[in-house]
Design a protein around this motif. Structure first.
Motif, PDB file in Angstrom:
ATOM      1  N   CYS A 197     -12.856   1.855   5.274  1.00  0.00           N
ATOM      2  CA  CYS A 197     -11.299   1.378   5.399  1.00  0.00           C
ATOM      3  C   CYS A 197     -11.213   0.194   6.775  1.00  0.00           C
ATOM      4  O   CYS A 197     -11.474   0.544   7.490  1.00  0.00           O
ATOM      5  CB  CYS A 197     -10.136   2.199   5.208  1.00  0.00           C
ATOM      6  SG  CYS A 197      -8.571   1.756   5.403  1.00  0.00           S
ATOM      7  N   PRO A 229     -15.458  -2.589   5.285  1.00  0.00           N
ATOM      8  CA  PRO A 229     -15.520  -2.903   3.607  1.00  0.00           C
ATOM      9  C   PRO A 229     -15.918  -4.171   3.447  1.00  0.00           C
ATOM     10  O   PRO A 229     -16.122  -4.717   2.338  1.00  0.00           O
ATOM     11  CB  PRO A 229     -14.102  -2.378   3.154  1.00  0.00           C
ATOM     12  CG  PRO A 229     -13.340  -2.486   4.396  1.00  0.00           C
ATOM     13  CD  PRO A 229     -14.131  -2.077   5.627  1.00  0.00           C
ATOM     14  N   GLU A 275     -10.077  -1.373   1.285  1.00  0.00           N
ATOM     15  CA  GLU A 275     -10.716  -0.139   1.507  1.00  0.00           C
ATOM     16  C   GLU A 275     -11.709  -0.543   0.291  1.00  0.00           C
ATOM     17  O   GLU A 275     -11.990  -1.143  -0.968  1.00  0.00           O
ATOM     18  CB  GLU A 275      -9.680   0.774   0.838  1.00  0.00           C
ATOM     19  CG  GLU A 275      -8.888   1.455   1.728  1.00  0.00           C
ATOM     20  CD  GLU A 275      -8.289   2.673   1.376  1.00  0.00           C
ATOM     21  OE1 GLU A 275      -9.246   3.860   0.999  1.00  0.00           O
ATOM     22  OE2 GLU A 275      -7.318   2.701   1.291  1.00  0.00           O
ATOM     23  N   SER A 276     -13.009   0.464   0.478  1.00  0.00           N
ATOM     24  CA  SER A 276     -13.817   0.457  -0.357  1.00  0.00           C
ATOM     25  C   SER A 276     -14.501   1.967  -0.449  1.00  0.00           C
ATOM     26  O   SER A 276     -13.786   2.889  -0.002  1.00  0.00           O
ATOM     27  CB  SER A 276     -15.119  -0.501   0.033  1.00  0.00           C
ATOM     28  OG  SER A 276     -15.951   0.093   1.045  1.00  0.00           O
ATOM     29  N   ARG A 277     -15.550   2.063  -1.043  1.00  0.00           N
ATOM     30  CA  ARG A 277     -16.132   3.484  -1.326  1.00  0.00           C
ATOM     31  C   ARG A 277     -16.625   3.880   0.203  1.00  0.00           C
ATOM     32  O   ARG A 277     -16.725   5.290   0.040  1.00  0.00           O
ATOM     33  CB  ARG A 277     -16.915   3.519  -2.382  1.00  0.00           C
ATOM     34  CG  ARG A 277     -16.626   3.237  -3.828  1.00  0.00           C
ATOM     35  CD  ARG A 277     -17.929   3.606  -4.754  1.00  0.00           C
ATOM     36  NE  ARG A 277     -19.050   2.560  -4.502  1.00  0.00           N
ATOM     37  CZ  ARG A 277     -19.018   1.267  -4.794  1.00  0.00           C
ATOM     38  NH1 ARG A 277     -17.730   0.798  -5.558  1.00  0.00           N
ATOM     39  NH2 ARG A 277     -20.048   0.408  -4.541  1.00  0.00           N
ATOM     40  N   LEU A 322      -8.779  -7.249  -6.379  1.00  0.00           N
ATOM     41  CA  LEU A 322      -9.923  -6.272  -6.620  1.00  0.00           C
ATOM     42  C   LEU A 322     -11.222  -7.478  -6.471  1.00  0.00           C
ATOM     43  O   LEU A 322     -11.152  -8.485  -7.183  1.00  0.00           O
ATOM     44  CB  LEU A 322     -10.313  -5.611  -8.065  1.00  0.00           C
ATOM     45  CG  LEU A 322      -9.068  -4.807  -8.459  1.00  0.00           C
ATOM     46  CD1 LEU A 322      -8.916  -4.335  -9.769  1.00  0.00           C
ATOM     47  CD2 LEU A 322      -8.779  -3.654  -7.374  1.00  0.00           C
ATOM     48  N   TYR A 376       0.865  -1.236  -0.170  1.00  0.00           N
ATOM     49  CA  TYR A 376      -0.003  -0.081  -0.027  1.00  0.00           C
ATOM     50  C   TYR A 376       0.845   1.416  -0.030  1.00  0.00           C
ATOM     51  O   TYR A 376       0.653   2.148  -0.795  1.00  0.00           O
ATOM     52  CB  TYR A 376      -0.892   0.001   1.287  1.00  0.00           C
ATOM     53  CG  TYR A 376      -1.635   1.288   1.299  1.00  0.00           C
ATOM     54  CD1 TYR A 376      -2.964   1.409   0.498  1.00  0.00           C
ATOM     55  CD2 TYR A 376      -1.250   2.240   2.102  1.00  0.00           C
ATOM     56  CE1 TYR A 376      -3.792   2.400   0.801  1.00  0.00           C
ATOM     57  CE2 TYR A 376      -2.114   3.362   2.351  1.00  0.00           C
ATOM     58  CZ  TYR A 376      -3.252   3.518   1.587  1.00  0.00           C
ATOM     59  OH  TYR A 376      -4.007   4.509   1.777  1.00  0.00           O
ATOM     60  N   LEU A 410     -14.317  -3.714  -3.449  1.00  0.00           N
ATOM     61  CA  LEU A 410     -13.247  -3.916  -2.406  1.00  0.00           C
ATOM     62  C   LEU A 410     -11.816  -3.955  -3.385  1.00  0.00           C
ATOM     63  O   LEU A 410     -11.716  -4.489  -4.252  1.00  0.00           O
ATOM     64  CB  LEU A 410     -13.259  -5.303  -1.817  1.00  0.00           C
ATOM     65  CG  LEU A 410     -12.195  -5.521  -0.653  1.00  0.00           C
ATOM     66  CD1 LEU A 410     -12.878  -4.525   0.552  1.00  0.00           C
ATOM     67  CD2 LEU A 410     -12.305  -7.042  -0.136  1.00  0.00           C
ATOM     68  N   VAL A 411     -10.908  -2.976  -2.771  1.00  0.00           N
ATOM     69  CA  VAL A 411      -9.495  -3.166  -3.147  1.00  0.00           C
ATOM     70  C   VAL A 411      -8.793  -3.673  -2.003  1.00  0.00           C
ATOM     71  O   VAL A 411      -8.536  -2.835  -0.791  1.00  0.00           O
ATOM     72  CB  VAL A 411      -9.153  -1.590  -3.610  1.00  0.00           C
ATOM     73  CG1 VAL A 411      -7.718  -1.689  -4.189  1.00  0.00           C
ATOM     74  CG2 VAL A 411      -9.944  -1.278  -4.876  1.00  0.00           C
ATOM     75  N   TYR A 413      -5.101   3.514  -8.119  1.00  0.00           N
ATOM     76  CA  TYR A 413      -5.726   2.933  -7.128  1.00  0.00           C
ATOM     77  C   TYR A 413      -6.822   3.631  -6.591  1.00  0.00           C
ATOM     78  O   TYR A 413      -8.367   3.064  -6.369  1.00  0.00           O
ATOM     79  CB  TYR A 413      -4.702   3.077  -5.842  1.00  0.00           C
ATOM     80  CG  TYR A 413      -5.386   2.439  -4.652  1.00  0.00           C
ATOM     81  CD1 TYR A 413      -5.000   1.313  -4.039  1.00  0.00           C
ATOM     82  CD2 TYR A 413      -6.221   3.264  -3.698  1.00  0.00           C
ATOM     83  CE1 TYR A 413      -5.415   0.599  -2.667  1.00  0.00           C
ATOM     84  CE2 TYR A 413      -6.440   2.839  -2.281  1.00  0.00           C
ATOM     85  CZ  TYR A 413      -6.211   1.456  -1.988  1.00  0.00           C
ATOM     86  OH  TYR A 413      -6.546   1.033  -0.674  1.00  0.00           O
ATOM     87  N   ARG A 427     -10.921   2.299  -6.680  1.00  0.00           N
ATOM     88  CA  ARG A 427     -11.748   2.114  -5.464  1.00  0.00           C
ATOM     89  C   ARG A 427     -13.032   2.866  -5.366  1.00  0.00           C
ATOM     90  O   ARG A 427     -13.925   2.480  -4.850  1.00  0.00           O
ATOM     91  CB  ARG A 427     -10.997   2.768  -4.176  1.00  0.00           C
ATOM     92  CG  ARG A 427     -11.513   2.836  -2.896  1.00  0.00           C
ATOM     93  CD  ARG A 427     -10.733   3.658  -2.016  1.00  0.00           C
ATOM     94  NE  ARG A 427     -10.810   4.860  -2.538  1.00  0.00           N
ATOM     95  CZ  ARG A 427     -10.045   5.930  -2.003  1.00  0.00           C
ATOM     96  NH1 ARG A 427      -9.226   5.670  -0.840  1.00  0.00           N
ATOM     97  NH2 ARG A 427     -10.180   7.082  -2.266  1.00  0.00           N
TER      98      ARG A 427
END
Length: 332
Positions: A217, A233, A212-214, A261, A176, A200-201, A189, A193
């Motif tokens: 985290c 997430p 992380e997602s929209r 992803l 990351y 999901l990333v 990234y 996201r």
């Protein structure tokens, strides 16, 4: 065959469920042969390797493949962050000479139609336009499975609702922090996201797995999921211990993508990066629930079975027998 039919017609479709009769017939045949053999005892164990979740095609829903999305994001890099453009070449191009063949076939049928009313032709042409807007012959026969940067800058590969993205301009597996310290990587990234088709990333961060997602985290530390901000997430995909461990182990594999992803999941349908209406490969829904059928003598109802090691322990080990100790050779 159920797997293929469920991918393309849905896990609860009539075609997929009807095919289970064929599977039942094969099981019955094996069982009949077992019962006919009295000289050697056999047990019959039936195992499925995964479940299946209803899915929606990413390409149909968003009008482009995941590889095209990545290409579009990367080509915007110079405008956004002042970096150089990364060249991405899809393995299956929408500009193929074969791309419009299905629509042209429909058009030919329309022109040859002898129906006296024009409404039939209008319906065929509407169908032609629908085919042209969503599908091409090359995409149906040779669907995109990966996108490769022509100068080895980025590689995206995917299967069903799981995708892996690699920044191939460096031989090391990136975490990351390394991604965030590079403007081009950080831009990709953030864009992925925020994309509505990606739920999901996941990346690595030291000894933890960063999610992380929209909407939030979190990090997986050991076997513990810790929410850092916003919503969890993983909540929609499942927060059971076996799901958390499976996500952690997937992301920490030495050949996993720099970005892992998952297709977006709404609690019923999951986004599939392939053109599928049934998917498996990540988490969410029934895809994470296989089944195991054993004879009464091999009772596993009290066991916890979560991965292949458990299958070996629960199913295979009871049949293990100590090897006979060979007698020493006679001596004169």
């Amino acid at each position: 065959q159920y797997d293929e039919l469920a991918h393309h017609f849905g896990p609860s479709s009539k075609l997929a469920l009807s095919d289970l009769r064929r599977t039942d017939a094969r099981i019955k045949e094996i069982w009949r042969m077992i019962r006919a053999t009295s000289s050697r005892p056999y047990d019959l164990v039936i195992l499925s390797d995964h479940g299946m979740t209803p899915a929606a095609s990413y390409r149909v829903k968003f009008g482009e493949s995941l590889g095209t999305t990545v290409k579009r994001i990367l080509r915007g890099d110079p405008v956004r962050v002042g970096g150089r453009t990364l060249n991405v070449m899809a393995s299956a191009s929408e500009d193929s000479e074969y791309a419009d063949v299905p629509a042209q076939l429909v058009e030919t049928v329309t022109q040859l139609s002898t129906q006296p009313h024009t409404s039939f032709r209008r319906r065929l042409r509407r169908f032609r336009n629908w085919v042209r807007s969503r599908y091409g012959l090359r995409e149906l026969i040779l669907p995109e499975k990966y996108s490769v940067a022509s100068r080895d800058d980025v590689v995206v590969t995917y299967s069903s609702c799981l995708a892996l993205a690699y920044f191939a301009d460096t031989p090391e597996q990136l975490g990351y922090d390394e991604i965030m310290n590079d403007p081009r990587r950080a831009h990709l990234y953030a864009a992925l996201r925020a994309h509505p088709g990606i739920g999901l990333v996941a990346t690595r961060r030291g000894g933890t797995v960063h999610l992380e997602s929209r909407v939030g985290c979190a990090e997986i530390v050991g076997e513990t999921l810790e929410v850092l901000w916003g919503e969890n997430p993983l909540a929609v995909y499942g927060t059971e211990p076996h799901v958390v461990r499976a996500v952690r182990d997937l992301v920490r594999q030495p050949n996993a993508g720099d970005l892992v992803l998952f297709g977006a999941y709404d609690g019923h349908d999951i986004i599939s990066f392939d053109d599928q209406v049934g998917g498996h490969g990540s988490a969410g829904g029934d895809q994470t629930y296989p089944f195991l059928i054993t004879p009464p003598e091999l009772d596993v109802s009290h066991e916890t079975i979560e991965d292949a090691r458990d299958i070996h322990r629960v199913v295979m080990m009871p049949y293990a027998r100590p090897r006979p100790i060979s007698e020493p050779a006679p001596t004169d």
